[in-house]
Write a protein that holds these residues in place. Structure first.
Motif, PDB file in Angstrom:
ATOM      1  N   ARG A 198       0.964  -0.915   0.076  1.00 57.15           N
ATOM      2  CA  ARG A 198      -0.417   0.510   0.126  1.00 57.15           C
ATOM      3  C   ARG A 198       0.836   1.439   0.243  1.00 57.15           C
ATOM      4  O   ARG A 198       0.330   2.114  -1.080  1.00 57.15           O
ATOM      5  CB  ARG A 198      -0.740  -0.034   1.264  1.00 57.15           C
ATOM      6  N   ARG A 199       2.157   1.119   0.898  1.00 58.21           N
ATOM      7  CA  ARG A 199       2.671   2.705   1.275  1.00 58.21           C
ATOM      8  C   ARG A 199       3.666   2.460  -0.218  1.00 58.21           C
ATOM      9  O   ARG A 199       3.720   3.237  -0.807  1.00 58.21           O
ATOM     10  CB  ARG A 199       3.637   2.401   2.296  1.00 58.21           C
ATOM     11  N   ALA A 200       4.188   1.039  -0.975  1.00 58.65           N
ATOM     12  CA  ALA A 200       4.751   1.806  -1.940  1.00 58.65           C
ATOM     13  C   ALA A 200       3.785   2.177  -3.596  1.00 58.65           C
ATOM     14  O   ALA A 200       4.276   3.277  -4.237  1.00 58.65           O
ATOM     15  CB  ALA A 200       5.414  -0.252  -2.595  1.00 58.65           C
ATOM     16  N   LEU A 201       2.829   2.062  -3.391  1.00 54.24           N
ATOM     17  CA  LEU A 201       1.585   2.401  -4.113  1.00 54.24           C
ATOM     18  C   LEU A 201       1.059   3.663  -4.196  1.00 54.24           C
ATOM     19  O   LEU A 201       0.544   4.292  -5.701  1.00 54.24           O
ATOM     20  CB  LEU A 201       0.337   1.204  -4.616  1.00 54.24           C
ATOM     21  N   GLU A 202       1.072   3.893  -3.275  1.00 56.17           N
ATOM     22  CA  GLU A 202       0.112   5.270  -2.823  1.00 56.17           C
ATOM     23  C   GLU A 202       0.925   6.607  -3.318  1.00 56.17           C
ATOM     24  O   GLU A 202       0.500   7.118  -4.098  1.00 56.17           O
ATOM     25  CB  GLU A 202       0.875   5.699  -1.365  1.00 56.17           C
ATOM     26  N   PRO A 203       2.464   6.893  -3.821  1.00 55.53           N
ATOM     27  CA  PRO A 203       2.789   7.733  -4.886  1.00 55.53           C
ATOM     28  C   PRO A 203       2.386   7.501  -6.632  1.00 55.53           C
ATOM     29  O   PRO A 203       1.702   8.407  -7.452  1.00 55.53           O
ATOM     30  CB  PRO A 203       3.723   7.269  -4.969  1.00 55.53           C
ATOM     31  N   ALA A 204       1.939   6.151  -6.670  1.00 53.91           N
ATOM     32  CA  ALA A 204       1.355   6.528  -8.371  1.00 53.91           C
ATOM     33  C   ALA A 204      -0.035   6.069  -8.488  1.00 53.91           C
ATOM     34  O   ALA A 204      -0.558   7.131  -9.011  1.00 53.91           O
ATOM     35  CB  ALA A 204       1.692   4.737  -8.561  1.00 53.91           C
ATOM     36  N   HIS A 205      -0.778   5.937  -7.553  1.00 53.44           N
ATOM     37  CA  HIS A 205      -2.666   6.167  -7.270  1.00 53.44           C
ATOM     38  C   HIS A 205      -3.370   8.099  -7.307  1.00 53.44           C
ATOM     39  O   HIS A 205      -3.370   8.296  -8.126  1.00 53.44           O
ATOM     40  CB  HIS A 205      -2.247   6.027  -5.584  1.00 53.44           C
TER      41      HIS A 205
END
Length: 465
Positions: free
Chosen positions: A259-266
């Motif tokens: 979830r933390r890794a995807l947050e910027p892309a989201h």
């Protein structure tokens, strides 16, 4: 590169690669990660079962997904060469992949291409093609790149490390090229894609676009753990021995890390109006992630020229756009060709747009091959070339048939040198007369494609294949 200048709005994705995702989302991996295996379900099409074997090398990751996308786009834009070879400068590769240009990036691209040249993937019953009758699945082993040649446009000769003047000749893997040639592709907004700030954002965008096309809805929901496994948030599982010879045992990282890794892309995809929102339901290993698409971003980009062809046949513009999104360009053009052929033969349907749509809906993926067979039948019935099949099987084409073939090919407006080469190939039994004679019923792009396919089967002038 006139063709590319006219099409630079679009990149091209091969849909199997977009769905199975063979590249890890991680930007850095340890040297011990030389393979992995995943078995996961993220959509209604069934299990994705994929094994990656990089031998003694590190598995594809990070910008490797951008490199693959750039190569697929170049292969499509450059006309799908029959030898699957893509000739591309390092600068153009960066442009198509959304990568910045620097000495560091050139080294990363060199490393990436070498990874992609050595790795092999095994898919089990999840390499597919979408047809009018549904999805068809197969198992196979495939590679991304079969051969790389690097040279320099300067006078320094061959290159060691890549530089701004490096030119590449890259042969795409046969399975991937075959799928593209079956038009199992999707257009991608190149400006949008290359404007995304990170390899992870671009990988996520491509994966979501495929799921959006599969589901054809406004929402995509997936369990976080399955999504993390699919995107490639993996690490070596030191507590387990390898279960497949030579393939390290890996595990998905914690859902909180995914979830933390995807947050910027989201956040970027929401800011750029591709996603309306991203929400989470539940917690822990069973947490579900919900992607809500923005209505303003199209699911499937369509070719305006194909839409124009359909509207010229009296199909309403809205319906023409829907058909252009649903069916491949090749399938639509083949159906229009068959439609025009039937009209020219005197058939007068009560509802011409409806007749064309029915041809499209009934058409198989190999509609162009059906047209070839019809052309052969038509030619045989009219006896333009006496006893075609018998002559080929017994004694070869006659001089009378050479003359008839020459007169028929002259009507196609092919260059005289091409006509002469085709006729010589028939007379020396390098090509079947029955195939070459069908060229007389094709025009423009269809004619060029069929001629290229025939010439590709001939040895080069120096005698080599």
């Amino acid at each position: 590169m006139a063709q590319e200048r006219g099409m630079t709005r679009y990149g091209f994705d091969e849909r199997n690669l977009a769905r199975i995702n063979p590249v890890l989302a991680l930007q850095r991996v340890g040297p011990e990660l030389t393979g992995w295996h995943k078995s996961t379900t993220i959509d209604g099409l069934g299990l994705i079962k994929l094994t990656c074997d990089a031998g003694q090398r590190v598995v594809p990751h990070g910008i490797d997904a951008d490199i693959i996308f750039a190569l697929l786009t170049a292969y499509e834009l450059d006309g799908r060469s029959t030898d699957r070879v893509i000739q591309i400068s390092l600068g153009r590769l960066c442009t198509l992949g959304g990568l910045y240009r620097s000495t560091d990036m050139y080294q990363r691209i060199q490393d990436s291409l070498e990874r992609l040249a050595y790795v092999k993937f095994k898919v089990e019953s999840c390499w597919g093609i979408e047809t009018s009758k549904g999805w068809s699945w197969t198992s196979l082993i495939f590679g991304i790149i079969e051969d790389i040649q690097a040279g320099d446009v300067s006078d320094l000769g061959s290159v060691g490390s890549y530089s701004p003047t490096t030119n590449l000749k890259i042969q795409l893997g046969k399975r991937i090229a075959d799928s593209i040639n079956r038009n199992h592709t999707r257009r991608v907004d190149l400006k949008f894609y290359t404007g995304l700030s990170s390899p992870l954002a671009r990988l996520l965008y491509r994966s979501l676009q495929e799921q959006r096309q599969i589901g054809n809805g406004s929402l995509f929901s997936v369990e976080m753990k399955a999504w993390g496994e699919h995107l490639g948030f993996r690490e070596i599982d030191k507590g387990k021995a390898s279960t497949v010879a030579g393939i390290p045992e890996t595990k998905v990282v914690l859902t909180s890390r995914i979830r933390r890794a995807l947050e910027p892309a989201h956040k970027e995809l929401i800011r750029k109006n591709y996603l309306k929102e991203v929400t989470y339901v539940g917690s822990g290993q069973h947490q579900v992630i919900n992607y809500v698409y923005s209505k303003d971003h199209p699911t499937q980009l369509v070719d305006s020229r194909v839409v124009a062809q359909l509207t010229s046949c009296k199909i309403a513009e809205k319906q023409a756009n829907e058909l252009a999104a649903k069916y491949s360009k090749a399938r639509i053009e083949a159906a229009i060709q068959k439609y025009n052929q039937r009209i020219a033969d005197g058939y007068s349907p009560k509802n011409k747009p409806g007749f064309l749509i029915s041809l499209l809906e009934r058409a198989e993926d190999q509609l162009d091959l059906t047209l070839q067979n019809e052309a052969k039948t038509q030619i045989a019935v009219t006896a333009s070339v006496p006893m075609l099949e018998e002559a080929e099987g017994v004694s070869g084409p006659t001089e009378e048939q050479r003359g008839m073939l020459h007169r028929m090919l002259k009507k196609t407006a092919l260059p005289e040198a091409t006509t002469a080469r085709l006729i010589d190939a028939v007379m020396t039994s390098q090509l079947p007369l029955s195939e070459v004679v069908t060229l007389s019923v094709y025009k423009d792009a269809a004619l060029a494609a069929h001629v290229a396919a025939l010439l590709a089967r001939l040895p080069s002038p120096d005698g080599n294949h």
